[in-house]
Scaffold this active site. Structure first.
Site, short mmCIF file in Angstrom:
data_model
loop_
_atom_site.label_atom_id
_atom_site.label_comp_id
_atom_site.label_asym_id
_atom_site.label_seq_id
_atom_site.Cartn_x
_atom_site.Cartn_y
_atom_site.Cartn_z
CE1 TYR A 64 32.34 20.64 -22.12
CE2 TYR A 64 31.90 22.11 -20.01
CZ TYR A 64 31.71 20.98 -20.64
OH TYR A 64 30.31 21.05 -20.86
CG LEU A 213 23.87 32.52 -27.59
CD1 LEU A 213 24.59 33.83 -26.95
CD2 LEU A 213 22.50 33.88 -28.68
N GLY A 214 23.05 28.77 -30.55
CA GLY A 214 23.73 27.84 -31.84
C GLY A 214 25.55 27.93 -32.12
N GLY A 216 27.18 30.38 -31.25
CA GLY A 216 27.24 31.61 -31.28
C GLY A 216 26.94 31.80 -32.94
#
Length: 336
Positions: A64, A213-214, A216
């Protein structure tokens, strides 16, 4: 809904491999890359607020940034290390300029990656060390064998895998106890329920859902990809569920979740997180955010209690196969 109760803890793994973590963790990836717009001050404030709320299970990875997210997390927890269950990952190899080199599970790379992560994080051990993606060119026994050496050396406390198949998990667990599997799991992504989740339960390995949460979508706040910043990868085609007709179809499913959330006096995202939390005491999701207000909203999902009827209504509103589009445009690095 505001946060009113203690978040509590859950235990991943069993016996000597057991790790107690906060019921909900925090995915830190977006603080440094992929979802556009970075504000280090707000990111650090979010990390500190997480700890204050009892969210002590923090998730990062060397790739990241690349490499910058571990440094950020390390700075933020420097004075509070003993409160944190710190997880990071290796295996998605990238160059300093961000170029993707590939998936690497070679033993010598495992050792070098761990030492580099420890240095960036500024800690003397990692609580949970994951192989980020399975290197199909290296026997999993060799990779996990090298990871086990890190445990013996005191550099790592517990081992994990990410996006591994049931067959890979079983072979890995025979080399060294696996504490947790991190894989995508949400109302929108339930394929692990077929083979992987039953095996985790059999072997008593914990599940750490990412993107609960997919990405967003399930918050209901994304109604147009045009509203996302230009450097947000959800605009790029990397995630097919955000493109064209698939996006429009999936938004209609979100609307059904919104209607049920209104009945529970919570937000769609809170209802989606409550669904994940209801899947078992061995499940500790890591919703990602880089803003305090979204963190607080996510934590409050722990206060949303779902009945059997609520779960049935969600199953009816979002049938398992209803979501359109692959999780990634390139699924080649997913172990299957």
């Amino acid at each position: 809904m505001t946060h009113t109760t203690s978040l509590g803890t859950r235990t991943l793994g069993t016996g000597s491999s057991a790790l107690t973590v906060s019921t909900m963790g925090l995915g830190c990836m977006g603080m440094s890359e992929f979802y556009g717009g970075r504000d280090e001050g707000e990111a650090v404030a979010t990390l500190h607020r997480a700890l204050d709320l009892g969210v002590t299970f923090l998730d990062t990875a060397d790739m990241y940034g690349p490499f910058t997210n571990e440094k950020l997390v390390g700075r933020a927890i420097r004075d509070r290390r003993d409160e944190v269950q710190l997880a990071t990952k290796f295996g998605n190899e990238r160059a300093e300029d961000g170029t993707r080199i590939g998936v690497n599970g070679r033993p010598e790379y495992v050792r070098a990656a761990c030492d580099a992560s420890l240095q960036r994080l500024g800690v003397d051990h990692i609580d949970l060390y994951y192989q980020h993606r399975v290197d199909k060119s290296v026997p999993i026994e060799e990779t996990v064998g090298a990871m086990a050496e890190l445990v013996a050396a005191g550099k790592v406390r517990h081992l994990g895998l990410s996006e591994a198949s049931a067959a890979t998990i079983r072979r890995a667990h025979e080399v060294h106890p696996i504490t947790a599997l991190q894989s995508e799991y949400s109302l929108f992504t339930r394929d692990i329920e077929d083979e992987v989740l039953p095996l985790l339960r059999q072997l008593r390995i914990g599940l750490v859902p990412y993107s609960p949460l997919g990405r967003g979508l399930l918050t209901g706040s994304i109604t147009s990809t045009e509203a996302l910043s230009e450097d947000d990868t959800r605009r790029s085609g990397r995630f097919p569920r955000f493109t064209g007709e698939a996006f429009r179809h999936n938004l209609a499913l979100v609307e059904r979740v919104r209607e049920l959330a209104a009945q529970k006096d919570c937000t769609p995202g809170q209802l989606a997180l409550a669904w994940v939390l209801a899947q078992g005491e061995d499940v500790a999701p890591i919703p990602g955010t880089k803003r305090v207000r979204y963190l607080e909203e996510n934590v409050a999902a722990a206060d949303v209690k779902l009945t059997g009827d609520d779960l049935d209504a969600l199953d009816e509103a979002v049938p398992r196969e209803a979501v359109v589009g692959d999780r990634y445009g390139d699924m080649s690095t997913i172990d299957s």
